[in-house]
Design a protein around this motif. Structure first.
Motif: not given
Length: 165
Positions: A121-135, A141-150, A160-164
């Motif tokens: 999913d992330m190999r060819f991204l051109t920007q930083e992506h902050f992705v959280c995996l929730y286990l 893995v029960i959920h994957k969410q991109t929290i922020f694209i930098g 708080r963006e990670v924990v919410r």
């Protein structure tokens, strides 16, 4: 022109969600951009992107939106029954897909497992992506969410963006 009445056609071509979806795929869009695609149109007072942002704010993100009722959605200014049904249908499809893949959970026991899980999913991204995996408690893995694209080389994220989610 005030940003209050900005329409999709007023955005540069490469910033429009539909065009970015075509060029870079759905994973390149934020939650409010994906929601804007579902809604289709805004109103005279606000663009579809502003409407999608307001909807996500009102429901505190996708987590609460998934439990929204038809009545709650149609009470929002700019959301009629047709738009509400599109959103709820998409939520239901997502729920059915999640339930269908419940038995196919990926287990993460090391940083390498996490990297393998995200690499395609992330190999060819051109920007930083902050992705959280929730286990879950079994490290599945029960959920994957991109929290922020930098920017090109940085992502600034508040805890708080990670924990919410």
């Amino acid at each position: 022109m005030s940003t209050h009445s900005l329409k999709i056609r007023d955005y540069p071509q490469n910033e429009r969600p539909r065009e970015r979806f075509i060029q870079n795929g759905p994973q390149s869009l934020s939650n409010h951009e994906l929601l804007a695609l579902l809604l289709g149109t805004g109103s005279r007072e606000e663009s579809v992107l502003q409407l999608a942002n307001r909807m996500l704010s009102q429901f505190e993100g996708l987590r609460m939106l998934k439990d929204a009722t038809l009545e709650e959605l149609t009470q929002m200014k700019g959301i009629g029954q047709a738009k509400a049904i599109h959103v709820l249908a998409a939520v239901e499809i997502g729920r059915r897909i999640a339930n269908h893949t419940l038995d196919e959970r990926y287990v993460i026991r090391s940083p390498e497992d996490g990297a393998k899980y995200l690499m395609n999913d992330m190999r060819f991204l051109t920007q930083e992506h902050f992705v959280c995996l929730y286990l879950n408690t079994k490290n599945q893995v029960i959920h994957k969410q991109t929290i922020f694209i930098g920017s090109l080389n940085a992502s600034i994220v508040h805890p708080r963006e990670v924990v919410r989610p």
